[in-house]
Motif scaffolding. Sequence first.
Motif: not given
Length: 215
Positions: A136-140
Amino acid sequence: MSQKVKVWDLAVRFFHWSQLLLIAGLWYTGEEGLTAQHQLLAYTLLALVIARIVWGFAGSDSAKFSRFAATPTAAIRYLRKPYAVTGHNPASFYMIILLITLILLQLLTGLATFDNSYMSDGPLVAWLPANWVELASDIHKININILLAAVAVHVVAALWHSFRVHNVLTVLFTGKDKTAQQAVKLRHSGWFFLLFVALLVLLYYWQGSKLMALL
């Protein structure tokens, strides 16, 4: 002189311009590390987008997705030879769906984002597996650039369309269009704002007090 016809309700106009301001604010607060302000703006935008989605099914005729949904062929045909349209044009349907999808993806991944800081943790971080949080952090981080690029394309297209074909920017400010061929059935925008405020209160009740303490 042609008489101007009201084609946009206050709900759609408020959503359009406030969404732009909120995205700008989210980008700035994210870049500056203003965690509490960033998350408060994110909850505001989430409430706004959910309210707009509901309004897209139950709102004014010009706001309903079903009224301006178009086939890819119709959208391409319109782009080749644009003309003044009452409400959304066939090509704008795909841009609207893209922007709403990217915004929701950004907001939902933000809820599960870990940023090496206690104050920066999204509220879902403690409930999700570490690999989900990392994803999720990478996608964000990646999606914000895609979102900003889409917004830039949308702004440039709107400016070109307003100067060369149909002054949609003025129409989105005033709600009235002199090129409209027929009246549009509009619902009272109060229902939209009631839903928006209710969602905002719910989200702020969930996390707002924690964030306000950090300001």
